[in-house]
Motif scaffolding. Sequence first.
Motif, PDB file in Angstrom:
ATOM      1  N   LYS A 136       0.754  -1.191   0.239  1.00 32.51           N
ATOM      2  CA  LYS A 136       0.239   0.153  -0.039  1.00 32.51           C
ATOM      3  C   LYS A 136       1.035   1.344  -0.093  1.00 32.51           C
ATOM      4  O   LYS A 136       2.022   1.253   0.524  1.00 32.51           O
ATOM      5  CB  LYS A 136      -1.085  -0.053   1.130  1.00 32.51           C
ATOM      6  N   VAL A 137       0.404   2.161  -0.502  1.00 29.52           N
ATOM      7  CA  VAL A 137       1.080   3.394  -0.840  1.00 29.52           C
ATOM      8  C   VAL A 137       1.421   4.292   0.500  1.00 29.52           C
ATOM      9  O   VAL A 137       0.327   4.750   0.972  1.00 29.52           O
ATOM     10  CB  VAL A 137       0.457   4.278  -1.902  1.00 29.52           C
ATOM     11  N   ILE A 138       2.475   4.615   1.029  1.00 28.27           N
ATOM     12  CA  ILE A 138       2.955   5.474   1.871  1.00 28.27           C
ATOM     13  C   ILE A 138       3.003   7.106   1.333  1.00 28.27           C
ATOM     14  O   ILE A 138       2.211   7.862   1.922  1.00 28.27           O
ATOM     15  CB  ILE A 138       4.219   4.967   2.715  1.00 28.27           C
ATOM     16  N   ALA A 139       3.472   6.881   0.304  1.00 33.03           N
ATOM     17  CA  ALA A 139       3.535   8.412  -0.470  1.00 33.03           C
ATOM     18  C   ALA A 139       4.145   8.119  -1.771  1.00 33.03           C
ATOM     19  O   ALA A 139       4.881   7.115  -2.157  1.00 33.03           O
ATOM     20  CB  ALA A 139       4.551   9.332   0.292  1.00 33.03           C
ATOM     21  N   ASP A 140       3.744   8.922  -2.671  1.00 35.26           N
ATOM     22  CA  ASP A 140       4.231   8.938  -4.103  1.00 35.26           C
ATOM     23  C   ASP A 140       5.417  10.222  -4.258  1.00 35.26           C
ATOM     24  O   ASP A 140       5.196  11.213  -3.347  1.00 35.26           O
ATOM     25  CB  ASP A 140       3.293   8.878  -5.410  1.00 35.26           C
ATOM     26  N   MET A 141       6.043  10.259  -5.011  1.00 39.09           N
ATOM     27  CA  MET A 141       7.035  11.401  -5.448  1.00 39.09           C
ATOM     28  C   MET A 141       7.684  11.280  -6.749  1.00 39.09           C
ATOM     29  O   MET A 141       7.581  10.384  -7.379  1.00 39.09           O
ATOM     30  CB  MET A 141       8.186  11.007  -4.135  1.00 39.09           C
ATOM     31  N   ILE A 142       8.402  12.541  -7.060  1.00 38.13           N
ATOM     32  CA  ILE A 142       9.196  12.616  -8.220  1.00 38.13           C
ATOM     33  C   ILE A 142      10.602  12.589  -7.577  1.00 38.13           C
ATOM     34  O   ILE A 142      11.031  13.339  -6.788  1.00 38.13           O
ATOM     35  CB  ILE A 142       9.005  13.861  -8.952  1.00 38.13           C
ATOM     36  N   VAL A 143      11.581  11.708  -8.129  1.00 38.77           N
ATOM     37  CA  VAL A 143      12.944  11.534  -7.855  1.00 38.77           C
ATOM     38  C   VAL A 143      13.755  12.139  -8.897  1.00 38.77           C
ATOM     39  O   VAL A 143      13.790  11.634 -10.184  1.00 38.77           O
ATOM     40  CB  VAL A 143      13.089  10.041  -7.511  1.00 38.77           C
ATOM     41  N   TRP A 144      14.386  13.063  -8.665  1.00 34.81           N
ATOM     42  CA  TRP A 144      15.489  13.640  -9.504  1.00 34.81           C
ATOM     43  C   TRP A 144      16.898  13.196  -9.255  1.00 34.81           C
ATOM     44  O   TRP A 144      17.223  13.137  -8.193  1.00 34.81           O
ATOM     45  CB  TRP A 144      15.539  15.123  -9.434  1.00 34.81           C
ATOM     46  N   ARG A 145      17.748  13.058 -10.310  1.00 35.72           N
ATOM     47  CA  ARG A 145      19.239  12.597  -9.986  1.00 35.72           C
ATOM     48  C   ARG A 145      19.778  13.544 -10.252  1.00 35.72           C
ATOM     49  O   ARG A 145      20.074  14.432 -11.240  1.00 35.72           O
ATOM     50  CB  ARG A 145      19.556  11.300 -11.018  1.00 35.72           C
ATOM     51  N   LEU A 193      -2.539  11.815  -4.341  1.00 35.14           N
ATOM     52  CA  LEU A 193      -2.725  10.924  -3.277  1.00 35.14           C
ATOM     53  C   LEU A 193      -2.483  11.329  -1.855  1.00 35.14           C
ATOM     54  O   LEU A 193      -3.184  10.528  -0.729  1.00 35.14           O
ATOM     55  CB  LEU A 193      -1.570   9.881  -3.341  1.00 35.14           C
ATOM     56  N   THR A 194      -2.320  12.658  -1.830  1.00 33.32           N
ATOM     57  CA  THR A 194      -2.714  13.676  -0.573  1.00 33.32           C
ATOM     58  C   THR A 194      -4.062  13.776  -0.312  1.00 33.32           C
ATOM     59  O   THR A 194      -4.367  13.951   0.958  1.00 33.32           O
ATOM     60  CB  THR A 194      -1.648  14.770  -0.313  1.00 33.32           C
ATOM     61  N   ARG A 195      -4.914  13.798  -1.147  1.00 38.34           N
ATOM     62  CA  ARG A 195      -6.385  14.241  -1.150  1.00 38.34           C
ATOM     63  C   ARG A 195      -7.111  12.974  -1.711  1.00 38.34           C
ATOM     64  O   ARG A 195      -8.358  13.118  -1.262  1.00 38.34           O
ATOM     65  CB  ARG A 195      -6.676  15.681  -1.772  1.00 38.34           C
ATOM     66  N   ASP A 196      -6.766  12.409  -2.364  1.00 36.75           N
ATOM     67  CA  ASP A 196      -7.861  11.345  -3.175  1.00 36.75           C
ATOM     68  C   ASP A 196      -7.627  10.129  -2.407  1.00 36.75           C
ATOM     69  O   ASP A 196      -8.508   9.044  -2.745  1.00 36.75           O
ATOM     70  CB  ASP A 196      -7.330  11.112  -4.663  1.00 36.75           C
ATOM     71  N   ALA A 197      -6.514   9.694  -1.450  1.00 29.18           N
ATOM     72  CA  ALA A 197      -6.426   8.733  -0.576  1.00 29.18           C
ATOM     73  C   ALA A 197      -5.980   8.845   0.884  1.00 29.18           C
ATOM     74  O   ALA A 197      -5.184   9.950   0.836  1.00 29.18           O
ATOM     75  CB  ALA A 197      -5.479   7.843  -1.397  1.00 29.18           C
ATOM     76  N   ALA A 198      -6.437   8.118   1.709  1.00 34.60           N
ATOM     77  CA  ALA A 198      -5.964   8.342   3.008  1.00 34.60           C
ATOM     78  C   ALA A 198      -4.628   7.731   3.079  1.00 34.60           C
ATOM     79  O   ALA A 198      -4.267   6.762   2.028  1.00 34.60           O
ATOM     80  CB  ALA A 198      -6.821   7.538   4.075  1.00 34.60           C
ATOM     81  N   PRO A 199      -3.620   7.850   3.998  1.00 35.55           N
ATOM     82  CA  PRO A 199      -2.611   7.329   4.013  1.00 35.55           C
ATOM     83  C   PRO A 199      -2.774   5.666   4.315  1.00 35.55           C
ATOM     84  O   PRO A 199      -3.656   5.188   4.912  1.00 35.55           O
ATOM     85  CB  PRO A 199      -1.974   7.824   5.417  1.00 35.55           C
ATOM     86  N   GLU A 200      -1.737   4.999   3.600  1.00 34.84           N
ATOM     87  CA  GLU A 200      -1.806   3.475   3.150  1.00 34.84           C
ATOM     88  C   GLU A 200      -3.156   2.991   3.034  1.00 34.84           C
ATOM     89  O   GLU A 200      -3.407   1.834   3.421  1.00 34.84           O
ATOM     90  CB  GLU A 200      -1.122   3.027   4.646  1.00 34.84           C
ATOM     91  N   GLU A 201      -4.095   3.773   2.275  1.00 39.23           N
ATOM     92  CA  GLU A 201      -5.431   3.014   1.927  1.00 39.23           C
ATOM     93  C   GLU A 201      -5.243   2.405   0.637  1.00 39.23           C
ATOM     94  O   GLU A 201      -6.017   0.988   0.415  1.00 39.23           O
ATOM     95  CB  GLU A 201      -6.406   4.333   1.863  1.00 39.23           C
ATOM     96  N   VAL A 202      -4.486   2.607  -0.227  1.00 37.75           N
ATOM     97  CA  VAL A 202      -4.560   2.109  -1.688  1.00 37.75           C
ATOM     98  C   VAL A 202      -3.220   1.381  -1.961  1.00 37.75           C
ATOM     99  O   VAL A 202      -2.261   1.651  -1.550  1.00 37.75           O
ATOM    100  CB  VAL A 202      -5.017   3.180  -2.745  1.00 37.75           C
TER     101      VAL A 202
END
Length: 304
Positions: free
Chosen positions: A73-82, A179-188
Amino acid sequence: MGAPENAKRDRRLGKGAQKRHFEAAMIIRLDRTLARVAGEDALSFLQGLLTQSLDALPFGAPTYAGLLTPQGKVIADMIVWREREDAFLLDLAASQAEAVLRRLTLYKLRAKLTIERLEGLSVLAALDLAQPSILPTLIAIDPRFPDGALGWRFIADGPWDDDPAAYEALRLRLGVPDLTRDAAPEEVFALEALFEELHGVDFHKGCFVGQENVSRMKRRATTRKKFCPLSFEGAAPEAGTPVTAGPIALGDIRTGQPGRALGLVRLDRAQEALDKGLTLRAGETIVHLDPPDWLIMPTGKDEA
């Protein structure tokens, strides 16, 4: 979604100099926090945690990724830059940053790296920028839509005006969950959150936290509940309004604007209801399933 040609040089200028280049663009400051993970173990550390592979990520380029629970389940999504060979910038939702950095610190143990929150930088989206190569910033097409549909994303010094309405409208039109507004923490689960469609998971990279469940759902094609746009007339139903087809519960409404909203919906049940001629409703509002052509619809088959 290529990186700038000279990705190794420092591309940050003062706000005034940047503004002169951006006069013709719609620039939107996003509610994000930046953090840097750097050190000789930075790559292997993140590679073992995140859903997307960073091995071949070019300097200056971004990728979309997620941090999951062991159950997938998703804790957080992010953009990762090298940023360089041994340093990565994490572009995080501001509301999730503290929890993510705390989780990374717990995982760190004896790894040779540092984790630091960065101040004085903004993450921005440019929705109508024609020639990004002239800009003196770290910039690339948003990696979730390599065709540029979600615009350009970049990092710049200093504060910027915050007017997210246009970005929010574009996000909902495309069908991209926040995912900060469309899902609760660790919901999906990751695949319910469209990580596959939005290029946020590498199924061939090897182990990462939650990988077993993600791989199983992919292999068995069992992701039947997903975020999907819904269209309707008038004001958006309130978040949490159940989506139904007669007595059949299909899901509920998440974020929305007049005429369009995202729902978290059992797509297999919704399609079956439509095939039977049933009408979908959110409360008293008639809604229409409006999946984008890139959304992977459930097959209803178990491929295990």
